[in-house]
Design an enzyme around this catalytic site. Structure first.
Site, mmCIF file in Angstrom:
data_model
loop_
_atom_site.group_PDB
_atom_site.id
_atom_site.type_symbol
_atom_site.label_atom_id
_atom_site.label_comp_id
_atom_site.label_asym_id
_atom_site.label_seq_id
_atom_site.Cartn_x
_atom_site.Cartn_y
_atom_site.Cartn_z
ATOM 1 N N LYS A 543 0.802 -1.230 0.000
ATOM 2 C CA LYS A 543 0.000 0.000 0.000
ATOM 3 C C LYS A 543 0.831 1.275 0.000
ATOM 4 C CE LYS A 543 -4.017 -2.066 2.231
ATOM 5 N NZ LYS A 543 -4.947 -2.014 3.343
ATOM 6 N N ASP A 579 -6.820 -9.588 3.935
ATOM 7 C CA ASP A 579 -8.261 -9.369 4.127
ATOM 8 C C ASP A 579 -9.076 -10.631 3.900
ATOM 9 O OD1 ASP A 579 -7.643 -9.427 1.466
ATOM 10 O OD2 ASP A 579 -8.603 -7.514 0.960
#
Length: 870
Positions: A543, A579
């Protein structure tokens, strides 16, 4: 002042006096703007009745569908045969439509007499005969005349007909003018009769199935008032006209406007005024009393632009009726003609305004720009009718930019244009479907995808084939799902692009076990994001982070060391999760049957609880372990090559990781990023790269696939009239959120059009919007089906692992595409059920899978350690 000027002024004043007397006598014929606006509103209500399935049977204005789905776009071409039938003859036209370089139409025609036996024969004998005008062929009325015509042509055996259209002159007028002006979407006839047609939204046409696109509606507005809606505006003269007609009580609006009745209205007024001693010294003649003796064409001559010539024409007409008119009689007659024709023009304007407002509202446009194609003898030949009509329309709808275009050869050319458009639409539809069919997957293909996914799963689990497998099947070292007895306080960190969220997660056990969460968001300094691993506190290398010294390292240890250096608190367990695993754990806490995690958002991935005996990368055969499939890489070894389209290849070539084998190198069991139950920590899953299967499913790429399809359609002239916008050429400009918006059942075509206008496609049409929606639907449907096929392989493997005939299982799911797309979830579930019929699958939407999932993984680890499990 000279004597001649005095005489001229006297004559003018004298004329005005007589005109005013006529105005008083015919005040009921003169309609105010307020009355006309009220009439327009009334007519709009009548249109709504005609469009509605429940009220159409009793509606006076029938609003008939014509099945003409588009107006010309200028790309039509070919040779077409058109037939224009008259009373005792018909005209055959050879119409050549050209589009190469510049659009043009050439026509040749020939007139033939129609034998009496054909006009009055039976339908089966007729060759190209319609049931309109003076024909009385039996066996035709109420039948599908298009099929009758086709059969007649086939019976002759002279030639073949691809597309055959039977149209009225109103539609022909709109289509003729639509070829010359692409804004034309209304047709108007004011001649012997009167009618109008326009392009209506399919969603408003309740008489037909389907709600996308447009269709020309033949209003048949001549019947307006047949149900009494015009009684307050009809005069005694109108009622007398109706009583003496061939169809009393029918076509009442037409009898107030059209050329067939306009002359007769003037005649009846003149007769009444004469009988009341207001004209011709009270003396009538047999000719004046004869029905139909005052032809409508007389009005054209009497209302000549040059007043003197008009009065001269009035005198000539009146003398032709056996009258001996004075000058004042001629002036009054001229005024009667003006009042009757003006009322006709204003009535026509009021109903046109209702049509314009309907189109404007359909488009939700603040200002409508449109063109009305017009034909008919009254409109063309009356010297003032068109001007009065235009002026009143613009006065009643100042927020509409309306242009009028006079039709040339409306019937013949219009019939050819309807056929040309139908031919163009058929050819374009076939080409579009050929292209879209490459993106459509049949059941056999989906079964093959499932089979290949199953094979790659086995290869990924095997120690011998793991390195070559496209689906890596990474062990996460998560050995169990929550059972409800977990408890404790846990700290979770969810990292974003430039901030991170710290969550305090309190897990409570017992009958009412629950999870409470509190969070706080912190901004991450740039020096920390770009620094070294030693300076990073609890950092992950994804990220946008570029902290050096992290990649390839045991991040669990880096995190522990960073916490230890702070000397503020101790951590017993550290879990770094992706996730997908977090989603499964979160949903499993709420539904114990949840053993599969699925993400369908910007990317896509799945995980599930696999039998330890099948995971050859990790020692031990007892129990289960969550496997992070990283299924986005499925297809990197060519498994999906025969399902890939040119659009997938374009997207792949322009991506950050083009080509195959884009996944990170494999690792030995002790080095697998993704979690190791060692040193009191584990890493549940790893960060994968966007790959082929993912590019066919995930939200990051669906919009780009759609954009490339639209570019291809446009380049081939199948969309946007072949005109590209610069914005649409921009990679990534068609966001995946547009698919969710466009495919929403609640989103009208006008809203889709606004999205296209945002993309620089300002001249896009309703038809374009329909096509864009279809492309979005095909692309997203394929994505959902591919996802369903992959998931079918997963649940069927779990069922086979357990030697069950039937499996009942829950899938925890998260991701923006799954949650926000209006049809993705249902299509995916239908596909799954079809491909894995022995599995009963329930879907559970995850909430806050990342933070809550990390806490639950750690909670399960604590529980298992306290229970002495390994």
């Amino acid at each position: 002042m000279s004597a001649s000027n005095l005489l001229a002024n006297y004559c003018t004043e004298h004329h005005e006096d007589h005109a005013q007397n006529v105005d008083k006598y015919l005040h009921h014929f003169q309609l105010s703007d307020k009355t006309l606006m009220d009439l327009s509103i009334r007519f709009r209500r009548e249109m709504d009745k005609g469009l509605c399935r429940d009220t159409n049977p009793t509606a006076a204005v029938k609003m008939l569908p014509t099945f003409v789905r588009s107006t010309p776009d200028g790309t039509e071409q070919g040779e077409f045969l058109a037939l224009d039938l008259g009373g005792t003859n018909f005209r055959v036209l050879l119409v050549k439509v050209m589009a190469d370089g510049k659009q043009a139409v050439e026509m040749e025609d020939q007139i033939y007499a129609i034998p009496e036996h054909l006009m009055r024969g039976c339908g089966s004998e007729a060759v190209l005969v319609s049931w309109t005008k003076a024909f009385k062929s039996n066996g035709v009325e109420g039948k599908d005349v298009v099929n009758l015509l086709r059969k007649s042509i086939k019976k002759r055996g002279d030639f073949d007909v691809d597309i055959l259209a039977v149209i009225n002159d109103t539609v022909g007028t709109m289509m003729t003018c639509g070829y010359d002006d692409h804004h034309c979407e209304i047709g108007l006839i004011v001649g012997t009769g009167t009618n109008a047609c326009y392009m209506e939204q399919m969603r408003n046409l309740e008489l037909l199935d389907g709600d996308e696109g447009r269709m020309c509606v033949n209003i048949e507005w001549g019947a307006f008032g047949d149900d009494g809606a015009l009684e307050d505006l009809r005069t005694d003269i109108d009622r007398e006209i109706d009583a003496g007609s061939l169809n009393p009580g029918k076509q009442l609006f037409e009898k107030m406007i059209s050329g067939l009745y306009m002359g007769e209205l003037v005649r009846l007024i003149l007769v009444r005024m004469t009988k009341e001693q207001l004209l011709f010294q009270g003396k009538t003649t047999a000719e004046l009393l004869t029905t139909g003796s005052f032809n409508t064409s007389y009005i054209y001559a009497i209302e000549n632009d040059k007043d003197e010539e008009g009065l001269a024409s009035a005198e000539k007409v009146l003398r032709g009726l056996g009258l001996d008119p004075l000058v004042e009689d001629c002036v009054s007659t001229q005024r009667v003609c003006q009042i009757v024709s003006t009322r006709a023009a204003h009535l026509c304007a009021a109903t046109l305004v209702a049509v314009l407002r309907q189109i404007r509202d359909n488009k939700a446009a603040e200002k409508l720009r449109t063109t009305i194609g017009v034909d008919g003898s009254v409109y063309k030949n009356h010297p003032e009718f068109s001007r009065r009509l235009h002026k009143m329309v613009r006065r009643l709808v100042p927020d509409c930019d309306v242009r009028f275009l006079q039709s040339q050869c409306g019937s013949g050319k219009g019939a050819a244009m309807v056929t040309a458009v139908a031919y163009r639409l058929a050819a374009q539809h076939a080409e579009r479907q050929r292209i879209l069919d490459t993106l459509r997957l049949g059941r056999e293909q989906l079964l093959e995808v499932k089979k290949r996914m199953s094979e790659e799963m086995v290869r990924g689990l095997s120690k011998q084939t793991h390195e070559q497998a496209s689906v890596k099947m990474l062990p996460t070292f998560v050995r169990a799902t929550p059972d409800g007895t977990e408890h404790g306080d846990f700290l979770a960190l969810d990292l974003g692009g430039s901030s991170f969220r710290v969550l305090l997660v309190r897990v409570r056990s017992g009958k009412r076990h629950n999870v409470d969460m509190h969070h706080k968001i912190y901004t991450i300094p740039q020096e920390t994001m770009q620094g070294t691993g030693e300076e990073g506190i609890l950092l992950k290398w994804t990220k946008g982070f570029k902290a050096s010294g992290c990649e390839g390292q045991d991040v669990i240890m880096l995190l522990k060391d960073a916490v230890r250096r702070r000397k503020e608190f101790n951590l017993s367990f550290v879990a770094v999760v992706n996730d997908t695993v977090g989603t499964m754990m979160t949903c499993s806490y709420e539904d114990p049957k949840c053993e599969v995690g699925l993400i369908v958002g910007t990317g896509t991935n799945a995980c599930y609880m696999e039998e330890m005996q099948n995971i050859e990368l990790v020692e031990g055969d007892d129990g289960c372990m969550c496997v992070n499939m990283e299924w986005g890489a499925f297809g990197d070894n060519g498994e999906l090559d025969d399902f890939c389209t040119q659009f997938d290849r374009i997207v792949d070539d322009s991506s950050n990781y083009p080509g195959k084998q884009r996944y990170v190198p494999s690792f030995s069991p002790s080095e697998i990023p993704g979690a190791v139950w060692k040193q009191q920590g584990h890493w549940a899953g790893c960060q994968g790269r966007l790959t082929l299967y993912e590019k066919m499913i995930s939200g990051m790429y669906l919009g780009e696939i759609v954009r490339n399809v639209l570019l291809d359609f446009t380049a081939k002239g199948l969309l946007f009239r072949g005109k590209l916008s610069e914005r649409l050429k921009t990679r990534g400009i068609f966001e995946t959120k547009f698919l969710s918006q466009i495919e929403s059942d609640r989103l009208a075509m006008r809203q889709i059009r606004s999205i296209l206008q945002h993309l620089g496609l300002t001249s896009s049409t309703c038809d374009d919007s329909v096509l864009v929606k279809e492309v979005c639907s095909v692309v997203s449907r394929r994505a959902a089906q591919l996802c369903g096929a992959g998931l079918a392989a997963v649940v069927d493997k779990i069922r086979q692992n357990r030697n069950l005939n039937q499996l009942s299982i829950t899938v925890g799911v998260d991701g923006t595409l799954y949650k926000t797309h209006p049809h993705f979830s249902s299509i995916m579930q239908e596909t799954l059920q079809d491909l894995a019929p022995q599995c009963q699958v329930t879907f559970h939407k995850s909430e806050d899978g990342s933070g809550k999932g990390a806490a639950l993984i750690t909670a399960v680890a604590c529980r298992m350690e306290s229970d002495g499990q390994h």
